[in-house]
Design a protein around this motif. Structure first.
Motif, PDB file in Angstrom:
ATOM      1  N   ARG A  12       0.980  -1.229  -0.079  1.00 59.97           N
ATOM      2  CA  ARG A  12       0.069   0.013   0.269  1.00 59.97           C
ATOM      3  C   ARG A  12       0.822   1.306   0.098  1.00 59.97           C
ATOM      4  O   ARG A  12       0.135   2.420  -0.178  1.00 59.97           O
ATOM      5  N   ASP A  13       2.245   1.116   0.135  1.00 59.70           N
ATOM      6  CA  ASP A  13       3.051   2.399   0.190  1.00 59.70           C
ATOM      7  C   ASP A  13       2.747   3.338   1.459  1.00 59.70           C
ATOM      8  O   ASP A  13       3.042   4.522   1.160  1.00 59.70           O
ATOM      9  N   ARG A  14       2.414   2.703   2.312  1.00 63.25           N
ATOM     10  CA  ARG A  14       2.209   3.535   3.650  1.00 63.25           C
ATOM     11  C   ARG A  14       2.776   2.825   5.034  1.00 63.25           C
ATOM     12  O   ARG A  14       2.779   1.534   4.745  1.00 63.25           O
ATOM     13  N   TYR A  15       2.370   3.400   5.872  1.00 64.45           N
ATOM     14  CA  TYR A  15       2.833   2.963   7.335  1.00 64.45           C
ATOM     15  C   TYR A  15       1.642   2.472   8.011  1.00 64.45           C
ATOM     16  O   TYR A  15       0.675   2.891   7.774  1.00 64.45           O
ATOM     17  N   VAL A  27      -3.750   0.938   7.440  1.00 67.01           N
ATOM     18  CA  VAL A  27      -2.748   1.973   7.075  1.00 67.01           C
ATOM     19  C   VAL A  27      -2.966   3.423   7.744  1.00 67.01           C
ATOM     20  O   VAL A  27      -4.221   3.731   8.089  1.00 67.01           O
ATOM     21  N   ASP A  29      -2.724   7.516   7.498  1.00 64.88           N
ATOM     22  CA  ASP A  29      -2.714   8.617   6.414  1.00 64.88           C
ATOM     23  C   ASP A  29      -2.199   9.910   7.015  1.00 64.88           C
ATOM     24  O   ASP A  29      -1.739  10.056   7.922  1.00 64.88           O
ATOM     25  N   CYS A  30      -1.938  10.811   6.194  1.00 65.10           N
ATOM     26  CA  CYS A  30      -1.514  12.111   6.421  1.00 65.10           C
ATOM     27  C   CYS A  30      -2.415  12.870   7.538  1.00 65.10           C
ATOM     28  O   CYS A  30      -3.745  12.602   7.239  1.00 65.10           O
ATOM     29  N   TYR A  49       3.332  13.330   4.834  1.00 63.27           N
ATOM     30  CA  TYR A  49       4.011  13.054   3.626  1.00 63.27           C
ATOM     31  C   TYR A  49       4.524  13.793   2.826  1.00 63.27           C
ATOM     32  O   TYR A  49       3.924  15.175   2.700  1.00 63.27           O
ATOM     33  N   TRP A  53       7.248   9.472   3.831  1.00 57.54           N
ATOM     34  CA  TRP A  53       6.755   9.460   5.143  1.00 57.54           C
ATOM     35  C   TRP A  53       7.604   9.934   6.115  1.00 57.54           C
ATOM     36  O   TRP A  53       8.676   9.482   6.114  1.00 57.54           O
TER      37      TRP A  53
END
Length: 70
Positions: A12-15, A27, A29-30, A49, A53
């Motif tokens: 997902r290219d997220r933490y 996940v 989000d900002c 981001y 991130w």
């Protein structure tokens, strides 16, 4: 509050936050707020981001493995 470990979800290219072997937060989000355990105390932080991130309020190059709580 629940405590876990910050991990990067490459799919997902997220933490995300891992609470145990099979349980995840979802996940991040900002703008998502959390607390990070650093230097023996909990500090408030916010996921953001830019070029990559990062956690606003926390100075570190690698977010993987940080102990966090939400």
């Amino acid at each position: 509050m629940r405590q876990g470990t910050l991990i990067f979800d490459e799919y997902r290219d997220r933490y995300d936050i891992r609470f145990d072997l099979a349980e995840y937060y979802g996940v991040l989000d900002c703008g998502d707020c959390l607390e990070v355990f650093t230097r023996g105390k909990w500090k408030p932080a916010r996921m953001e981001y830019g070029d990559n991130w990062y956690l606003a309020g926390i100075r570190t190059k690698d977010l993987n493995g940080l102990r966090v709580r939400v």
